[in-house]
Design a protein around this motif. Structure first.
Motif, short mmCIF file in Angstrom:
data_model
loop_
_atom_site.label_atom_id
_atom_site.label_comp_id
_atom_site.label_asym_id
_atom_site.label_seq_id
_atom_site.Cartn_x
_atom_site.Cartn_y
_atom_site.Cartn_z
N SER A 1 0.83 -1.20 0.00
CA SER A 1 0.00 0.00 0.00
C SER A 1 0.86 1.25 0.00
N PHE A 2 0.28 2.35 -0.47
CA PHE A 2 0.88 3.66 -0.22
C PHE A 2 0.89 3.88 1.29
N GLY A 3 1.81 4.73 1.73
CA GLY A 3 1.78 5.10 3.13
C GLY A 3 0.62 6.05 3.40
N ASN A 4 0.65 6.69 4.53
CA ASN A 4 -0.45 7.53 5.00
C ASN A 4 -0.23 8.99 4.63
N MET A 5 -1.24 9.60 4.00
CA MET A 5 -1.12 11.00 3.59
C MET A 5 -1.72 11.91 4.66
N GLY B 1 9.17 8.77 5.51
CA GLY B 1 8.96 8.84 4.07
C GLY B 1 10.26 8.40 3.40
N ARG C 1 -5.27 11.00 6.25
CA ARG C 1 -6.31 10.49 5.34
C ARG C 1 -6.44 8.97 5.51
N GLU C 2 -5.28 8.26 5.54
CA GLU C 2 -5.27 6.83 5.86
C GLU C 2 -4.71 6.65 7.26
N SER D 1 4.74 7.37 5.67
CA SER D 1 4.03 8.48 5.02
C SER D 1 3.69 8.12 3.57
N ASN D 2 2.98 9.00 2.92
CA ASN D 2 2.58 8.76 1.53
C ASN D 2 3.74 8.84 0.55
N PHE E 1 6.12 3.29 0.24
CA PHE E 1 5.18 2.18 0.21
C PHE E 1 5.42 1.30 1.44
#
Length: 926
Positions: free
Chosen positions: A649-653, A686, A745-746, A780-781, A784
């Protein structure tokens, strides 16, 4: 510094009075050494030779008494300090003579002291510039470029009205006239050695005040036929009447010249003092083109494209075939004659020709083959049947187009001198022809079929003269019906993110008719598409130097299926290699060469460069758009892993307006107790934080802990700040998130551990920088994450196999690897792993982590610097690669191309197997 700047510096040094104490430092300064480095050497260096200055890993210099240069060089060679410091060169001089040796290869030079600038190419490695044979053997091109650049800059300073856009073509045309005159006076084209430069010196005032008038009269003379000179108005001066009639457009039109200063006159005379007979048109043109471009002048001389690199395109495109035909013909006169006739009908077309490098090299190579044909037939006296007009080009800018024509004219004369002799060459050289074969215009907007038509029919437009091509010219007054056309060149690259508005429109004009969106396509992709379309209508093959991005990532599924649909195949290719220039310490740009053909029966060849630098050429039945051998296929994004790997997954934005992300000082300002800090503050990673070891924190507040968080004023203020920022947003999704302003956001996090992988990583690293972080850290976004994935997944990501897959199917951002979970991870083909395989890979991942830990606190950036990678870490990665690659094929792969071919083979099988299963599920649902 670049090569031209270095040449100017050492030329100035050679002209100055010799200062024994200062020479070593002045010499090093000329090659780009900063004053701080020189200051350290002045304070003391490790030389053990009297008068010596030793710069580690570079050069050991010694200044000696008169007549002792040879003995001093021997002393430098035998010096223990030399052995210990491992310099590239040793150099000894007494101010009268100079001797030097390149220690690795043993090559030496010995010359009079004032002549050492003539050995520029020998010394270029001192500035971190790779030695290039053409420059090493003959630095005239670099020296001429430097002198013309000084003259050009001085003339623009003195004549600001010539510097405006409207007059710049006049200035450039003036420079082309000068170049021709310098060449002509040294090659007997003008009667009398040095006629042009000597006339300027004798007839011009020392202060340069009338130099423009002298030049104007010389240029006027060369535009008047001898029979008409008696009636010329005004009458030609006697001293100008000795110049021959040249015309061909080079001296037609106005004869106005810019005004000269004393310094400009000096620069002109210095340029004329060089031996222009030795000029090499295949490299001089590309070096001089930057002189006339304000933006490119800072990179002066760096446009040089080496002959071996150009031949990587031309040889497999058509020259190898001509040489094979020559070998097959032997001494058979009929076959030799047929080959000569065939060559006379071959057109070479460069639709991004710049100053004509590819065209000049192609012409010279073909003349060499033609001479061998004539030698075997006993006809070396014959005039060449290969017309310059068969070497066609398109160039956007007027000055490079003008230089391209001039370079080809010079190349033709030099070939005539070489193969037929000076007398015959001179008899047929003047006057120049008015035929025009280099078009000034936008190659992506022009119709290539109008420049190289497949038949010889149609309306023709003849330019007024050779050196003044109208932009609207679309057809040429000479054809070559029935011959072969070979398209080649090195078009501008320009990724989708750096294209101008006009360039984006150019690409749209090429791709829109095919229903293809060009938004993600590199600018060079337009040339591939135009070449494929052109080949539908005429017998043509093409090959371009390109950034390797056109054969990587998201561009491949967009560009290549349509090219194949138009009937072209990849007939030959050269996988990624460095296309270097003459910049100091340059890394060059990574390029590939791709050759297209419509002849499916022709043999395909793939040229690979291994990590050891060795080049191998393999025959192939088919070359894929990823430049591997196999069936054509494209890799598209997948929602899930084709190999059943854990979800990445992408990290958290954050989308927080700076309120949830915290520096160390901001954490302190929150005034939290130890328990609350542990509850609400986490470390966040990040790409930069993970790779460079930067420490950054964030507020991480679950719904469960929100009531307590709101009781803390400093945290509540930050939550309100997030809410206010999100409510002000124009994006509906962001506004909606204002209702949970305490969160990113996530809110993805691991129960045990996370594997983190940066979204972008430097191409210089031999492995992707994957790592393991604890369950109290946030991704972080900008990276990954694999949450709670088994550790053997790290072994997959850390492998050479995965790196070459990502580099190919994901592509790059500028020169860095750009990761994609859907395009890189979910498409990565992995064989079915046994429990023992997983255990072995887990151990490999643990060994990599332990090797890193042994060098704490070194960062990932430190550890994976290719020049300083610790031995134990390298061994851990080598073992990981061996374990994984044995799972794939039972042994180590020989090179990256073999790795890719196996991965694509497995990918094809796995996706083919998945399609029936997917179809079966759909039928069952129905």
């Amino acid at each position: 510094m670049n090569a031209v700047e270095i040449e100017a510096a050492i030329s100035d040094l050679a002209l100055q009075a010799f200062d024994a104490a200062e020479f070593p430092f002045a010499f090093l300064a000329a090659f780009g050494n900063k004053e701080t480095a020189l200051k350290r050497l002045r304070a003391g260096n490790a030389s053990d030779v009297p008068g010596g200055v030793l710069q580690r890993n570079n050069i050991h210099i010694a200044v000696c008494e008169a007549g002792a240069v040879g003995e001093t060089l021997k002393a430098l060679r035998a010096s223990p300090a030399t052995a210990k410091a491992k310099p590239k060169f040793i150099l000894a001089t007494d101010g009268q003579t100079l001797e030097a040796e390149e220690l690795a290869g043993g090559e030496t030079i010995a010359c009079a002291y004032p002549d050492f600038p003539n050995h520029l190419g020998f010394f270029l490695p001192l500035a971190g510039i790779s030695t290039i044979k053409e420059i090493k053997d003959n630095p005239i091109d670099v020296r001429a470029t430097g002198r013309l650049n000084k003259l050009y800059v001085e003339l623009l300073r003195e004549n600001p009205d010539w510097a405006v856009a409207e007059r710049r073509p006049d200035m450039n045309h003036f420079m082309a006239r000068l170049i021709f005159c310098f060449f002509a006076e040294d090659t007997d084209i003008f009667n009398g050695d040095g006629l042009f430069t000597e006339t300027v010196k004798q007839m011009g005032e020392n202060n340069g005040s009338n130099t423009h008038q002298v030049l104007s009269e010389i240029f006027r003379a060369m535009n008047i036929k001898p029979a008409e000179r008696g009636n010329a108005e005004p009458r030609l001066p006697t001293w100008a009447d000795g110049f021959p009639y040249v015309n061909g457009g080079l001296f037609s039109g106005g004869t106005e010249t810019p005004r000269f200063t004393r310094m400009a006159r000096t620069y002109l005379i210095h340029a004329g003092s060089l031996n222009w007979k030795q000029i090499n048109p295949d490299i001089f043109g590309s070096m001089i083109q930057a002189v006339a471009d304000d933006e490119e002048r800072g990179a002066l001389g760096m446009h040089y494209t080496s002959v071996p690199n150009i031949l990587k395109v031309l040889n497999p495109l058509f020259l190898d075939d001509l040489r094979a035909a020559l070998a097959e013909a032997g001494d058979n006169e009929r076959k030799l004659l047929n080959l000569r006739r065939r060559m006379a009908r071959i057109r070479v077309f460069d639709p991004a020709c710049g100053s004509g490098n590819f065209l000049v090299i192609a012409y010279k190579q073909m003349r060499e083959i033609e001479y061998e044909i004539n030698r075997r037939r006993g006809e070396t006296h014959l005039k060449s049947e290969i017309p310059l007009t068969n070497f066609r080009g398109i160039e956007l800018r007027d000055f490079p187009a003008e230089i391209a024509r001039l370079a080809l004219i010079i190349a033709e004369f030099q070939c005539d001198v070489l193969y037929r002799g000076q007398k015959d060459a001179l008899l047929e050289f003047l006057p120049l022809s008015k035929e025009n074969w280099i078009i000034c215009g936008n190659a992506l907007r022009l119709d290539w079929l109008s420049i190289c038509p497949p038949t010889g029919t149609g309306v023709k437009v003849l330019a007024d003269d050779l050196f003044c091509t109208p932009l609207e010219q679309t057809e040429i007054d000479f054809e070559n019906e029935g011959g072969e056309t070979y398209i080649c060149g090195n078009p501008p690259y320009k990724g989708s993110q750096t294209q101008t508005k006009e360039q984006k429109a150019d690409l749209a004009a090429v791709f829109d008719p095919y229903g293809i969106s060009s938004k993600q396509i590199d600018y060079v992709g337009g040339w591939f598409m135009k070449a494929a379309a052109y080949a539908q209508s005429t017998n043509a093959e093409s090959a371009f130097v390109s950034t390797n991005s056109v054969c990587q990532g998201r561009i491949v599924p967009i560009l290549w299926p349509k090219i194949f649909e138009l009937g072209s195949i990849i007939r030959f290719a050269h996988t990624s290699f460095k296309w270097a220039n003459l910049a100091s310490h340059n890394a060059g740009v990574t390029v590939a060469i791709v050759g297209l053909s419509t002849h499916a029966t022709k043999k395909c060849q793939l040229c690979d460069v291994g990590r050891d630098g060795e080049t191998t050429v393999r025959d192939a039945t088919n070359i894929t758009p990823y430049l591997t051998i196999g069936e054509n296929m494209v890799v598209n994004s997948q929602r899930d892993s084709i190999a059943g790997l854990p979800q990445m997954s992408f990290g958290n934005m954050p989308i927080d307006g700076g309120n949830l992300l915290l520096s160390a000082d901001e954490i302190t300002s929150l005034g939290l107790g130890k328990k609350d800090e542990e509850l609400f503050v986490r470390r966040i990673y990040g790409s930069a934080e993970f790779i460079r070891g930067l420490v950054r924190k964030c507020l991480w507040i679950t719904d469960e802990n929100l009531p307590h968080a709101l009781e803390i004023d400093s945290i509540r203020d930050r939550i309100n700040g997030v809410k206010e920022m999100r409510l002000k947003s124009k994006d509906a999704g962001t506004k909606e998130m204002a209702s949970r302003a305490h969160q990113f956001r996530e809110m993805n996090c691991a129960e045990r551990h996370s594997l983190i992988l940066p979204g972008v990583s430097s191409e210089s690293r031999e492995y992707l920088p994957v790592g393991l972080i604890d369950n109290h850290s946030v991704v972080s976004n900008l990276a990954f994450a694999l949450y709670d994935a088994p550790l053997w997944n790290m072994a997959l990501i850390a492998s050479r196999l995965h790196l070459v897959w990502i580099a190919t199917v994901c592509g790059k951002m500028k020169t860095d690897f750009r990761y994609s979970n859907t395009l890189g991870w979910n498409t990565f083909p992995v064989p079915l792993l046994t429990e023992q395989n997983k255990a072995d890979l887990t151990r490999c991942a643990e060994d990599i982590l332990l090797a890193r830990e042994a060098h704490f606190p070194a960062t990932i950036a430190d550890l994976y610097n290719p020049d300083n990678m610790p031995d134990n870490l390298r061994r851990a990665h080598e073992r990981n690669d061996e374990v994984l690659e044995r799972i794939y094929i039972g042994r180590r792969f020989r090179n990256d191309t073999e790795r890719l071919e196996k991965l694509f083979e497995l990918y094809t099988k796995m996706t083919a197997a998945a399609k029936p299963a997917s179809a079966a599920r759909k039928r069952k649902k129905a």
